[in-house]
Scaffold this active site. Structure first.
Site, PDB file in Angstrom:
ATOM      1  CG  LEU A  13      15.476  50.139  21.613  1.00 27.36           C
ATOM      2  CD1 LEU A  13      16.826  50.085  21.264  1.00 27.36           C
ATOM      3  CD2 LEU A  13      14.843  48.491  22.007  1.00 27.36           C
ATOM      4  N   GLY A  14      13.325  53.271  24.291  1.00 30.67           N
ATOM      5  CA  GLY A  14      13.176  54.268  25.643  1.00 30.67           C
ATOM      6  C   GLY A  14      13.151  55.477  25.265  1.00 30.67           C
ATOM      7  CD  GLU A  15       9.212  58.830  24.963  1.00 32.92           C
ATOM      8  OE1 GLU A  15       9.327  60.006  24.971  1.00 32.92           O
ATOM      9  OE2 GLU A  15       8.296  58.168  25.101  1.00 32.92           O
ATOM     10  N   GLY A  16      14.584  59.290  26.968  1.00 34.39           N
ATOM     11  CA  GLY A  16      15.530  60.174  27.951  1.00 34.39           C
ATOM     12  C   GLY A  16      15.181  61.480  28.086  1.00 34.39           C
ATOM     13  CB  THR A  17      16.934  64.461  29.665  1.00 39.14           C
ATOM     14  OG1 THR A  17      17.903  63.441  29.292  1.00 39.14           O
ATOM     15  CG2 THR A  17      16.840  64.409  30.993  1.00 39.14           C
ATOM     16  CE1 TYR A  18      20.105  64.491  23.764  1.00 39.27           C
ATOM     17  CE2 TYR A  18      20.245  64.545  26.044  1.00 39.27           C
ATOM     18  CZ  TYR A  18      20.876  64.258  24.851  1.00 39.27           C
ATOM     19  OH  TYR A  18      22.023  63.464  24.803  1.00 39.27           O
ATOM     20  CB  THR A  20      12.248  58.985  21.232  1.00 35.65           C
ATOM     21  OG1 THR A  20      11.749  60.206  21.705  1.00 35.65           O
ATOM     22  CG2 THR A  20      11.406  57.749  21.382  1.00 35.65           C
ATOM     23  CE  LYS A  36      20.500  59.054  23.563  1.00 27.00           C
ATOM     24  NZ  LYS A  36      21.587  59.272  24.474  1.00 27.00           N
ATOM     25  CG  ASP A 130      24.145  59.976  34.186  1.00 25.19           C
ATOM     26  OD1 ASP A 130      23.860  59.649  35.492  1.00 25.19           O
ATOM     27  OD2 ASP A 130      23.341  60.116  33.275  1.00 25.19           O
TER      28      ASP A 130
END
Length: 294
Positions: A13-18, A20, A36, A130
């Site tokens: 679905l997506g990749e964040g700072t730390y 996937t 996550k 955030d």
């Protein structure tokens, strides 16, 4: 591709700072989940951001906050199992809106849910820090839930000195941009105001490209603050006496469809001076939400 024998990964679905994030399915129950996956650095151990997120999320149980079902800790990975949500607010606006802009009725319902989620966080001494459309998730029933507490942090009284690096620039409060380190719940309220305007127009209200440019965007629309409108502003680290002086604009120029009651709420959320911003509790009691008041 199994995170564990319990869950099947379906798609990324997506990749964040730390981390996937994958869409997953519980093999036993068939329930859809969001997985996550955090890679653990063998040297460093679990990232402190992840630990913070987990300890917060497990405590925050509310219908407008994404539920954390489980934490699976393996040798080199940490898997957080969240309830699955269909899309984020940004995608919802892009697919359901008119060039991204939503109908007033929809804006109102999403704002009500957003502010309920914020109030629950604040009542539990947690700042989200955030908030942005990508962190607000929407399910098929039209429920909105706050997600991604990566930067959130329990706040105590007295007010802690927090690090400066928080909140995506466009939704960042002017006090934070000016270098204030004693910010509180009011930073989430500012973000909520930015999100409200964006739902009405389909475009970010203050799309700044740097700290200074962000302040410029804000002052151009809301007026440049000074010692009389914001006492002690000149003592903030990033304050400059040569900020260009702008007069406040009428927001109806940008949001022509907004009615006076909604505009009153929006202006209460977008007060430059943090102490003047409405609280989450007060905002939920605002006349704009009268139809939801029992």
């Amino acid at each position: 591709m199994n995170t564990s024998s319990q869950f099947q990964q379906l798609e990324k679905l997506g990749e964040g700072t730390y981390a996937t994030v994958y869409k997953g399915r519980n093999r036993t129950t068939g329930q859809l989940v969001a997985l996550k996956e955090i890679n653990l650095d063998s040297e460093e151990g679990t990232p402190s951001t992840a630990i913070r997120e987990i300890s917060l999320m497990k405590e925050l149980k509310h219908e407008n906050i994404v539920t954390l079902y489980d934490v699976i800790h393996t040798e080199n990975k940490l898997n957080l199992v969240f309830e699955y949500m269909d899309k984020d607010l940004k995608k919802f606006m892009d697919t359901n809106g008119n060039k991204g802009a939503l109908e007033t009725k929809q804006v109102k319902w999403f704002m009500y849910q957003l502010l309920r989620g914020i109030l629950f966080c604040h009542d539990n001494r947690v700042l989200h820090r955030d908030l942005k459309p990508q962190n607000l998730l929407i399910n098929a029933k039209g429920q909105l839930k706050l997600a991604d507490f990566g930067l959130a942090r329990a706040f105590g009284i007295p007010v802690n000195t927090f690090s400066n690096e928080v909140v995506t620039l466009w939704y960042r409060a002017p006090d934070v941009l000016l270098g204030s380190r004693t910010y509180s719940t009011s930073i989430d309220i500012w973000s909520a105001g930015c999100i409200m305007a964006e739902m009405f127009t389909g475009r970010p209200l203050f799309p700044g490209s740097s700290n200074d440019d962000q302040l410029q965007h804000i002052f151009k629309l809301m007026g440049t603050p000074n010692e009389s409108t914001w006492p002690n502003i000149s003592s903030l680290p990033n304050y400059r006496s040569n900020f260009q002086v702008y007069a406040p604009q009428d927001l109806r120029v940008i949001i022509p469809q907004i009615d006076n009651v909604a505009l009153d709420l929006l202006l209460s959320l977008l007060q430059l001076k943090p102490e003047n911003r409405i609280t989450a509790r007060q905002s939920l009691e605002h006349p704009w939400f009268a139809e939801y008041h029992q």
